[in-house]
Write a protein that holds these residues in place. Sequence first.
Motif, mmCIF file in Angstrom:
data_model
loop_
_atom_site.group_PDB
_atom_site.id
_atom_site.type_symbol
_atom_site.label_atom_id
_atom_site.label_comp_id
_atom_site.label_asym_id
_atom_site.label_seq_id
_atom_site.Cartn_x
_atom_site.Cartn_y
_atom_site.Cartn_z
ATOM 1 N N THR A 92 0.808 -1.223 0.000
ATOM 2 C CA THR A 92 0.000 0.000 0.000
ATOM 3 C C THR A 92 0.839 1.270 0.000
ATOM 4 O O THR A 92 0.291 2.365 -0.200
ATOM 5 N N ASN A 97 -3.053 6.595 -0.904
ATOM 6 C CA ASN A 97 -3.863 6.272 0.276
ATOM 7 C C ASN A 97 -4.738 7.440 0.716
ATOM 8 O O ASN A 97 -5.839 7.232 1.236
ATOM 9 N N ALA A 98 -4.263 8.673 0.524
ATOM 10 C CA ALA A 98 -5.025 9.831 1.000
ATOM 11 C C ALA A 98 -6.334 10.008 0.252
ATOM 12 O O ALA A 98 -7.283 10.589 0.796
ATOM 13 N N ALA A 211 -1.169 -1.895 11.588
ATOM 14 C CA ALA A 211 -2.214 -0.992 11.106
ATOM 15 C C ALA A 211 -3.264 -0.825 12.185
ATOM 16 O O ALA A 211 -3.681 -1.802 12.817
ATOM 17 N N HIS A 212 -3.697 0.411 12.413
ATOM 18 C CA HIS A 212 -4.724 0.714 13.405
ATOM 19 C C HIS A 212 -6.048 0.913 12.683
ATOM 20 O O HIS A 212 -6.210 1.859 11.911
ATOM 21 N N PHE A 215 -6.658 2.023 8.695
ATOM 22 C CA PHE A 215 -5.537 2.761 8.138
ATOM 23 C C PHE A 215 -4.504 1.795 7.550
ATOM 24 O O PHE A 215 -4.440 0.623 7.901
ATOM 25 N N ALA A 216 -3.687 2.339 6.652
ATOM 26 C CA ALA A 216 -2.653 1.533 6.012
ATOM 27 C C ALA A 216 -1.567 1.166 7.023
ATOM 28 O O ALA A 216 -1.267 1.952 7.935
ATOM 29 N N GLN A 218 2.073 0.481 8.800
ATOM 30 C CA GLN A 218 3.412 1.065 8.809
ATOM 31 C C GLN A 218 4.414 -0.081 8.876
ATOM 32 O O GLN A 218 4.415 -0.853 9.823
ATOM 33 N N TYR A 250 -5.676 -3.395 16.436
ATOM 34 C CA TYR A 250 -4.559 -3.335 15.493
ATOM 35 C C TYR A 250 -4.502 -4.634 14.690
ATOM 36 O O TYR A 250 -5.029 -5.673 15.114
#
Length: 375
Positions: A92, A97-98, A211-212, A215-216, A218, A250
């Motif tokens: 990703t 992503n935004a 990922a939380h 969201f994508a 990290q 998560y």
Amino acid sequence: MRGKPRIPALVPALLPVLLLLLLLLLLPLSLSLPSAGTAAAADGKPAVTLSSSQAGTGGSITVSGTGWRSRTLLMLLVCGQATPARGVVGGTNSCANADGRAVTTDADGRFSRALPVTDPPVPCPCVVHVATATGAKAQADAVFQVAGHPVEPLPAQTAGGRLTVLTDTRLDGSGSLLTWFGAPPSRTLAFTVGNVGTAAVENPVFQVGTAHGVFAPQWDERQWHGTLGPGEKARVELPVELTAGAHGDYTVSLKYGGKVLAEQPWGVGRPWGVTLFWILLCVVVPAAVFRIGMAVVDRVRPRHAARRPPPAPGHGRRRRTAIAPPRPAPPTPNATLPWFTPDTGPGPAGRLSAPHEDHPTSPTTPTTPGRKGSM
């Protein structure tokens, strides 16, 4: 003259029976040939279609899908360096992503959603990537061209060893007292990996992502030291750590060679110790400030002299309190009075003494008759 051949009377009677048998023979064949839409639904594989295969930045396209699980949250992204055959090579991180969009499938596993067209952070070839945000992992890609965006060939695939996760993926470990007070939560991602390639893999570098929610992830690189030959397997343990004070739902992902191998959910509890600390801080600090302020006020306050007691009721304001004279000390019983000599004292002989000053009417002492005439 020969007559026309005569059709046996039994043949017309058998025609309906023959037609019925023919229909019975053709019916199973027609049932075994489903349509294309029925075949796609029977396969159960998710599919994605686009309203247009090419659009420029600032425009939008409509993304539709079928064959997904019902009531499932999906993420729609425009990604670069990707093809439907190889997927998104960079994960990703290669997607816009935004400007992604979320959509929930209906009861039949269908959806339709408008997606804005944005340049991905890497060159094309590009796809519209659709993947599940929660639950079991499922994804599908559709070829898409972003007009005016550069195009570069995909990186060559590395031949030789190829790793895959076999079974038993889990997160080991638990929280501690420090985690309850906001320390970074940490776990160990344990899994069994096997080499299904034709060459040995030495010191492989995995990517662990956290990922939380939706969201994508990290990604962080974790290297495992060891060598896996063809057909061998090994138990791998990689550390996973979140930021301080993290809490909520998560997802921990494992990726190798640009492909996600496993995902594991992780529910992190709220650090209630931090909340308790702030509550105590809000109570103790004001109390301490109040005590210090009262001590300062008591120190700088002027000291007044002790006031006289108020006068008794009924007395005037100008009346002064009379000062009582000092009381004389009582005379000592053995002390000699000043007007007596040691040879005299009160009694019969005292009448011959001189008159007392405090008794002026007392008679004078008589003298001897003989001495009076001689004087």
